[in-house]
Write a protein that holds these residues in place. Structure first.
Motif, PDB file in Angstrom:
ATOM      1  N   THR A   2       0.845  -1.189   0.000  1.00 23.49           N
ATOM      2  CA  THR A   2       0.000   0.000   0.000  1.00 23.49           C
ATOM      3  C   THR A   2       0.878   1.235   0.000  1.00 23.49           C
ATOM      4  OG1 THR A   2      -0.070  -0.031   2.408  1.00 23.49           O
ATOM      5  CG2 THR A   2      -1.830  -1.175   1.263  1.00 23.49           C
ATOM      6  N   LYS A  46       2.039   5.262   0.792  1.00 21.12           N
ATOM      7  CA  LYS A  46       2.138   6.078   1.991  1.00 21.12           C
ATOM      8  C   LYS A  46       0.840   6.867   2.165  1.00 21.12           C
ATOM      9  CE  LYS A  46       7.166   6.584   1.807  1.00 21.12           C
ATOM     10  NZ  LYS A  46       8.306   7.541   1.730  1.00 21.12           N
ATOM     11  N   ALA A  81      -1.859   5.710   3.636  1.00 26.97           N
ATOM     12  CA  ALA A  81      -3.052   4.872   3.683  1.00 26.97           C
ATOM     13  C   ALA A  81      -3.797   5.098   4.991  1.00 26.97           C
ATOM     14  CB  ALA A  81      -2.657   3.395   3.549  1.00 26.97           C
ATOM     15  N   LEU A 109      -9.047   4.380   0.038  1.00 30.73           N
ATOM     16  CA  LEU A 109      -8.471   4.445   1.383  1.00 30.73           C
ATOM     17  C   LEU A 109      -6.961   4.212   1.382  1.00 30.73           C
ATOM     18  CD1 LEU A 109     -11.190   2.513   3.441  1.00 30.73           C
ATOM     19  CD2 LEU A 109     -10.712   4.973   3.500  1.00 30.73           C
ATOM     20  N   GLY A 110      -6.420   3.910   0.213  1.00 37.43           N
ATOM     21  CA  GLY A 110      -4.985   3.690   0.133  1.00 37.43           C
ATOM     22  C   GLY A 110      -4.548   2.322   0.618  1.00 37.43           C
ATOM     23  N   LEU A 111      -5.490   1.393   0.772  1.00 34.98           N
ATOM     24  CA  LEU A 111      -5.159   0.053   1.238  1.00 34.98           C
ATOM     25  C   LEU A 111      -4.656  -0.830   0.117  1.00 34.98           C
ATOM     26  CD1 LEU A 111      -8.180  -0.535   3.645  1.00 34.98           C
ATOM     27  CD2 LEU A 111      -5.869   0.252   4.213  1.00 34.98           C
ATOM     28  N   THR A 112      -4.789  -0.384  -1.107  1.00 37.31           N
ATOM     29  CA  THR A 112      -4.257  -1.082  -2.265  1.00 37.31           C
ATOM     30  C   THR A 112      -4.054  -0.075  -3.379  1.00 37.31           C
ATOM     31  OG1 THR A 112      -4.586  -2.896  -3.850  1.00 37.31           O
ATOM     32  CG2 THR A 112      -6.539  -1.651  -3.198  1.00 37.31           C
ATOM     33  N   ALA A 113      -3.096  -0.353  -4.253  1.00 34.63           N
ATOM     34  CA  ALA A 113      -2.921   0.449  -5.455  1.00 34.63           C
ATOM     35  C   ALA A 113      -3.238  -0.384  -6.687  1.00 34.63           C
ATOM     36  CB  ALA A 113      -1.482   0.975  -5.532  1.00 34.63           C
ATOM     37  N   ASP A 170      -3.381  -7.732  -1.265  1.00 32.36           N
ATOM     38  CA  ASP A 170      -3.011  -6.544  -0.494  1.00 32.36           C
ATOM     39  C   ASP A 170      -3.821  -6.457   0.798  1.00 32.36           C
ATOM     40  OD1 ASP A 170      -1.176  -5.797  -2.407  1.00 32.36           O
ATOM     41  OD2 ASP A 170      -2.483  -4.321  -3.361  1.00 32.36           O
ATOM     42  N   GLU A 212      -3.019  -6.516   5.065  1.00 30.07           N
ATOM     43  CA  GLU A 212      -3.337  -5.365   5.916  1.00 30.07           C
ATOM     44  C   GLU A 212      -4.347  -5.679   7.012  1.00 30.07           C
ATOM     45  OE1 GLU A 212      -1.950  -2.306   5.715  1.00 30.07           O
ATOM     46  OE2 GLU A 212      -0.624  -3.028   4.128  1.00 30.07           O
ATOM     47  N   CYS A 272      -8.950   9.522   5.054  1.00 26.76           N
ATOM     48  CA  CYS A 272      -8.983   9.042   3.669  1.00 26.76           C
ATOM     49  C   CYS A 272      -8.014   9.859   2.800  1.00 26.76           C
ATOM     50  CB  CYS A 272     -10.392   9.138   3.106  1.00 26.76           C
ATOM     51  SG  CYS A 272     -10.520   8.555   1.390  1.00 26.76           S
ATOM     52  N   LYS A 275      -7.699   9.845  -0.383  1.00 28.97           N
ATOM     53  CA  LYS A 275      -8.240  10.170  -1.695  1.00 28.97           C
ATOM     54  C   LYS A 275      -9.666  10.681  -1.601  1.00 28.97           C
ATOM     55  CE  LYS A 275      -5.375   6.947  -4.342  1.00 28.97           C
ATOM     56  NZ  LYS A 275      -4.602   6.357  -3.248  1.00 28.97           N
TER      57      LYS A 275
END
Length: 212
Positions: A3, A5, A7, A152-156, A166, A170, A207, A209
């Motif tokens: 993930t 930075k 997140a 949420l930035g938990l995966t790209a 991913d 987490e 969040c 994003k």
């Protein structure tokens, strides 16, 4: 894939989801694993509400895998027509049912390997069965789960399998199912695709994003 930075903190996400969606569950009506398996096949590119309107009559006519395997293609096409892509879905249900009878004495297996070996059953469908019916830790990734996890930035990642990998790193294993189910509800109700309702979201402050 790691993930990025910034997140959202997993503990805060889990706490929010538990408070906001304590009763989150699969919305497809079913009385046993086989009914949920068939309903999940029918739900492809179709609303849960539409599937739920079709399955009561469907299971009255064909109550188990043996009955479905013996049904004619035409009969099933007529029965599932309103769910869309009815020819493919009718064939999928017949093939799936025949495989259950031939390989598993008409019972739905309880492992990822056996489920995904069935005709037309992918990881998402298998994960839904494992989590909803058998209490096995599972992370079904649908469009809602994938979208919110990305925001949420938990995966790209964009690929569902990569997203699942991913998230599995987490999220604590014992919380996989409740996390995926609740995140999916959040994606349907607040973090929607076209215009997320950020002012209504309890995760806005963490969040990365928000508004995307």
């Amino acid at each position: 894939m790691k993930t990025g930075k910034g997140a959202a903190p997993v503990k805060e996400v889990l706490a929010f989801l538990a408070k906001a969606y304590p009763g989150a569950r699969i919305l497809l009506d079913h009385r046993n694993p086989y009914e949920l398996l068939v309903a999940t096949v029918l739900a492809a590119q179709c609303t849960d509400e539409r599937v739920n309107s079709v399955t009561p009559a469907l299971f009255r006519s064909w109550p188990d895998p043996a009955a479905f395997a013996k049904a004619s293609q035409g009969e099933l096409e007529h029965a599932v027509r309103s769910t869309g892509f009815y020819r493919n879905k009718a064939k999928a249900v017949r093939d799936l049912s025949a495989a259950l009878v031939e390989r598993h004495q008409g019972h739905v297996p309880q492992t990822m390997e056996e489920l995904t070996a069935l005709p037309g059953v992918g990881r998402k469908t298998a994960s839904i069965l494992l989590g909803a019916c058998f209490g096995v830790p599972a992370l079904p990734v649908d469009t809602h789960v994938g979208r919110v996890a990305f925001r949420l930035g938990l995966t790209a990642a964009k690929d569902p399998t990569r997203i699942e990998e991913d998230l599995a790193r987490e999220i604590p294993r014992g919380k996989w199912w409740e996390f995926a189910t609740r995140l999916g509800w959040h994606g349907r109700q607040v973090c929607v695709a076209r215009k997320p309702r950020c002012p209504e979201c309890g995760l806005t402050t963490v969040c990365p994003k928000r508004g995307v």
